[in-house]
Design an enzyme around this catalytic site. Structure first.
Site, PDB file in Angstrom:
ATOM      1  N   ARG A   1     -54.258  -6.619  24.768  1.00 40.63           N
ATOM      2  CA  ARG A   1     -53.861  -7.212  22.828  1.00 40.63           C
ATOM      3  C   ARG A   1     -52.323  -5.997  22.657  1.00 40.63           C
ATOM      4  O   ARG A   1     -52.025  -6.697  21.568  1.00 40.63           O
ATOM      5  CB  ARG A   1     -54.443  -6.910  22.292  1.00 40.63           C
ATOM      6  CG  ARG A   1     -54.848  -7.487  20.894  1.00 40.63           C
ATOM      7  CD  ARG A   1     -56.302  -7.094  19.816  1.00 40.63           C
ATOM      8  NE  ARG A   1     -56.259  -7.859  18.560  1.00 40.63           N
ATOM      9  CZ  ARG A   1     -56.181  -6.734  17.735  1.00 40.63           C
ATOM     10  NH1 ARG A   1     -57.075  -5.855  17.574  1.00 40.63           N
ATOM     11  NH2 ARG A   1     -56.406  -7.248  16.289  1.00 40.63           N
TER      12      ARG A   1
ATOM     13  N   HIS B   1     -49.161  -7.550  20.763  1.00 41.40           N
ATOM     14  CA  HIS B   1     -49.288  -7.102  19.746  1.00 41.40           C
ATOM     15  C   HIS B   1     -47.487  -6.235  19.260  1.00 41.40           C
ATOM     16  O   HIS B   1     -47.059  -6.188  18.677  1.00 41.40           O
ATOM     17  CB  HIS B   1     -50.121  -6.020  18.994  1.00 41.40           C
ATOM     18  CG  HIS B   1     -51.246  -6.801  18.478  1.00 41.40           C
ATOM     19  ND1 HIS B   1     -51.888  -6.979  16.910  1.00 41.40           N
ATOM     20  CD2 HIS B   1     -51.740  -8.028  18.570  1.00 41.40           C
ATOM     21  CE1 HIS B   1     -52.781  -7.595  16.940  1.00 41.40           C
ATOM     22  NE2 HIS B   1     -52.549  -8.244  17.974  1.00 41.40           N
TER      23      HIS B   1
ATOM     24  N   ASN C   1     -53.500  -4.287  12.543  1.00 41.87           N
ATOM     25  CA  ASN C   1     -54.170  -4.006  13.249  1.00 41.87           C
ATOM     26  C   ASN C   1     -54.895  -2.648  12.909  1.00 41.87           C
ATOM     27  O   ASN C   1     -55.921  -2.118  13.926  1.00 41.87           O
ATOM     28  CB  ASN C   1     -52.089  -2.860  13.921  1.00 41.87           C
ATOM     29  CG  ASN C   1     -51.309  -3.337  14.587  1.00 41.87           C
ATOM     30  OD1 ASN C   1     -51.915  -4.749  15.380  1.00 41.87           O
ATOM     31  ND2 ASN C   1     -50.504  -3.480  14.243  1.00 41.87           N
TER      32      ASN C   1
ATOM     33  N   HIS D   1     -58.412 -14.701  24.612  1.00 42.62           N
ATOM     34  CA  HIS D   1     -59.487 -14.004  24.085  1.00 42.62           C
ATOM     35  C   HIS D   1     -60.765 -14.903  24.777  1.00 42.62           C
ATOM     36  O   HIS D   1     -61.895 -14.911  24.226  1.00 42.62           O
ATOM     37  CB  HIS D   1     -59.248 -15.630  22.458  1.00 42.62           C
ATOM     38  CG  HIS D   1     -58.741 -14.641  21.906  1.00 42.62           C
ATOM     39  ND1 HIS D   1     -58.303 -15.351  20.097  1.00 42.62           N
ATOM     40  CD2 HIS D   1     -57.869 -14.254  21.612  1.00 42.62           C
ATOM     41  CE1 HIS D   1     -57.442 -14.761  19.741  1.00 42.62           C
ATOM     42  NE2 HIS D   1     -57.312 -13.834  20.779  1.00 42.62           N
TER      43      HIS D   1
END
Length: 338
Positions: free
Chosen positions: A67, A71, A99, A198
């Site tokens: 992740r 990001h 975040n 996910h």
């Protein structure tokens, strides 16, 4: 003790260095395979070893490191801007809505950087660390591995506003998700494939509360839910995440195999059991049926999903990279060099 620890770490790495390091010097745009072969031959092994230790201590860390890479790449490009702390004129992306109190793994990156600086000072970028750590994290949890194109450099700035605007929200519509990915040069196929990330990790109640209490979403599935499978799933989520409070309570993104990287994510969303609203819209808001075909294909064939994931994550890792004389190689990932 500290010196002994360093020596032992390097001894272990030296015994591993000749395993898994290729000899290709092919190009993929401005990045290269084996970029550190001469500059820092232990680089990939140092990252792999550190990620392995971190994930062994905390299996959830695998999802967190993947992740982090995601990001980072969606804001300013894959340049480690997400790692910068607030100081001077920099407002950290860590403080942005997507975040804050959610993104993890910064200490693991710090540990990796510490060992790399010991082995090869000011040589391996923090952006390349994120790309390598994401690959190793996926592989450690049963997912595919891939050759990482390297040579990224680190940004001199962060974008707090960019993090708020460009990172997809957990309750995004399909239309919004497609627009988010298109802005990064990623197509609908990449969206469906990268959403498969996910299949491991956990999310906070704050991220999936709207999906649990959305009357329209419930109605769509309950209408055809002959065996009450979705109804039972919704009740379980409600027990974890009430209408108010307990915002930081965690639930697995994939209740079947939460610590493994596999294709169960696609099986879940076909049953309305995606944890986030942005997971389920891949099925519920796909009016043309093309996304549904891709979801069914991945649900039926894990090897196909793995092969597609490798292509899409490499593509994502090339977003707006800094190379050559752009940016810098940070000595510490949290701060630009003095």
């Amino acid at each position: 003790m500290e010196n002994i620890r360093r020596r032992m770490f390097l001894i272990v790495l030296l015994t591993m260095v000749f395993h898994g390091i290729g000899t290709s010097v092919e190009h993929d745009g401005p990045l290269f395979l084996d970029y550190y072969k001469e500059r820092c031959p232990l680089a990939e092994e140092i990252v792999r070893r550190s990620v392995s230790i971190a994930v062994a201590k905390d299996p959830r860390m695998a999802a967190s490191l993947l992740r982090l890479h995601f990001h980072d790449c969606f804001v300013l490009g894959c340049d480690a801007s997400v790692l910068l702390d607030s100081y001077g004129g920099i407002v950290s992306e860590k403080q942005a809505g997507p975040n804050l109190d959610s993104l993890r793994g910064f200490e693991v990156v710090d540990e990796i950087k510490y060992h790399l600086e010991e082995a090869c000072p000011t040589t391996v970028s923090c952006a390349d660390i994120l790309a390598l750590a994401a690959r190793d994290a996926v592989a450690l949890r049963g997912g595919p591995s891939w050759n990482v194109w390297l040579g990224r450099r680190d940004s001199l700035e962060a974008s707090f506003s960019g993090a708020n605007q460009l990172i997809p929200a957990p309750n995004s519509s399909l239309e919004t998700l497609i627009a988010n990915f298109k802005q990064q040069g990623l197509d609908v196929g990449d969206l469906v494939t990268l959403s498969g990330s996910h299949t491991m990790g956990r999310a906070r109640c704050l991220s999936f509360r709207q999906r649990v209490y959305d009357v329209n979403f419930r109605g769509k599935y309950e209408l055809y839910d002959k065996y009450k499978r979705y109804t039972t799933f919704r009740r379980m989520l409600r027990s974890i995440c009430p209408k108010s409070g307990r915002d930081d309570e965690l639930a697995p993104l994939d209740f079947q195999t939460p610590a493994r990287f596999d294709n169960h994510y696609y099986l879940n969303i076909l049953q309305g059991k995606g944890l986030l609203g942005s997971d389920n819209v891949l099925v519920t808001q796909d009016h043309d049926g093309e996304i549904l075909k891709q979801v069914w294909a991945y649900a039926s064939d894990q090897k196909l999903f793995f092969a597609s994931f490798v292509k899409s994550v490499i593509k994502m890792g090339n977003i707006n990279t800094l190379t050559g004389n752009q940016g810098e190689i940070r000595k510490h990932c949290r701060f630009v060099n003095a």
